[in-house]
Enzyme design. Structure first.
Site, PDB file in Angstrom:
ATOM      1  N   VAL A 240       0.843  -1.194   0.000  1.00 19.64           N
ATOM      2  CA  VAL A 240       0.000   0.000   0.000  1.00 19.64           C
ATOM      3  C   VAL A 240       0.877   1.242   0.000  1.00 19.64           C
ATOM      4  O   VAL A 240       2.085   1.177   0.161  1.00 19.64           O
ATOM      5  CB  VAL A 240      -0.935   0.038   1.232  1.00 19.64           C
ATOM      6  CG1 VAL A 240      -1.897  -1.135   1.233  1.00 19.64           C
ATOM      7  CG2 VAL A 240      -0.137   0.104   2.530  1.00 19.64           C
TER       8      VAL A 240
ATOM      9  N   HIS B  18       6.585   5.350 -10.540  1.00 26.56           N
ATOM     10  CA  HIS B  18       7.157   4.161 -11.166  1.00 26.56           C
ATOM     11  C   HIS B  18       8.084   4.516 -12.326  1.00 26.56           C
ATOM     12  O   HIS B  18       8.837   5.480 -12.270  1.00 26.56           O
ATOM     13  CB  HIS B  18       6.043   3.206 -11.602  1.00 26.56           C
ATOM     14  CG  HIS B  18       5.165   2.735 -10.488  1.00 26.56           C
ATOM     15  ND1 HIS B  18       5.644   2.403  -9.240  1.00 26.56           N
ATOM     16  CD2 HIS B  18       3.824   2.553 -10.433  1.00 26.56           C
ATOM     17  CE1 HIS B  18       4.635   2.013  -8.471  1.00 26.56           C
ATOM     18  NE2 HIS B  18       3.530   2.103  -9.161  1.00 26.56           N
TER      19      HIS B  18
END
Length: 296
Positions: A73, A168
């Protein structure tokens, strides 16, 4: 995106069906690299896993609803879930020079009153963005739109939003979309705190009990070390779930997000997590943490 258990890739050792752990993490290279050994039953004494692949916004929601045993998370969601889940001291994403970026079509754009796409309202990226915007966009941005992270750069490129907050591998590929970096949330955080950037956490149900939580942490740590010892072993698994990512980009992604803090948060890691959530609570962005909330 697969959001159902992928039992074909679950481990086979470590106990009977009743001992299987339900885990969710993203298909991003850092997560598949970290969990490859454990998910394939290669970590001695580790319980087998039923794996669900899901974007971070989905796993944050799972945590808030108390679903699954173990979840990857955002650190930003911890204030809402730490009563039910414990933060494991390993397996997550925290580092330096790896912060989310704000991208625009034109260099030096003014975000005042503009529409910004973000990867989740409870994401750490958005929390860092809000802290940055409070200092750098005093009159406020406009509308916030939540999109899956892989849809954000196309949305900015195509003019559907004015700016995008990306995470990312986007830090390696945004120029391919003709976009410009307006700001680096990690640089902003590090310059003001000197601390590494907390991004993604591994949490596990407190109801599993302290002894089992410690065993899970050791399994995660062993899986990380096995991945480092034999990077080629996980390559097929990583690339199969990397959404047609160039292998070189996948390697850059792993190199940036899997580091010493993945093996153990350590003193600096815990200071970074508490620092982020304390600052955010002071701004009224998250509930305050109890003194022992991060205890494991």
């Amino acid at each position: 995106m697969n959001t159902t258990p992928d039992t074909a890739e679950s481990g086979t050792g470590g106990g009977g069906p009743g001992d299987r752990l339900r885990i969710a993490y993203s298909p991003c290279p850092n997560d598949t690299f970290v969990f490859h050994a454990w998910a394939h039953g290669l970590v001695p004494e580790a319980p087998p896993l039923d794996v669900t692949f899901a974007d971070i916004d989905v796993t944050n929601g799972m945590a808030e609803r108390g679903e699954l045993d173990v979840l990857k998370v955002s650190y930003a969601v911890l204030p809402w879930v730490l009563d039910e889940y414990a933060l494991l001291p390993c397996g997550g994403a925290l580092g330096r020079g790896c912060g989310p970026l704000v991208l625009t079509r034109e260099p030096g754009a003014d975000l005042t009153g503009r529409t910004v796409a973000v990867p989740g309202e409870r994401s750490t990226a958005y929390l860092l963005f809000r802290l940055w915007a409070a200092a750098e966009v005093p009159d406020g941005v406009g509308r916030i739109v939540v999109l899956p992270f892989h849809e954000i750069m196309p949305a900015v490129r195509d003019g559907r939003v004015d700016a995008g907050l990306v995470i990312h591998e986007a830090r390696f590929t945004y120029q391919d979309y003709g976009l410009h970096k307006l700001a680096d949330m990690g640089e902003h955080w590090e310059s003001r705190t000197g601390l590494p950037i907390p991004l993604g956490a591994i949490i596990a149900k407190r109801s599993l009990g302290k002894e089992r939580l410690h065993a899970l942490a050791e399994a995660a740590r062993a899986s990380v070390r096995m991945a480092w010892d034999d990077p080629d072993a996980s390559r097929g698994y990583v690339l199969a779930h990397a959404q047609e990512m160039d292998p070189a980009v996948a390697d850059q992604h792993i190199g940036l997000y899997v580091n010493e803090f993945t093996a153990d948060l350590g003193e600096q890691g815990y200071a970074a997590v508490r620092g982020l959530l304390t600052r955010a609570a002071a701004e009224g962005l998250v509930p305050p943490l109890a003194a022992d909330a991060l205890a494991f």
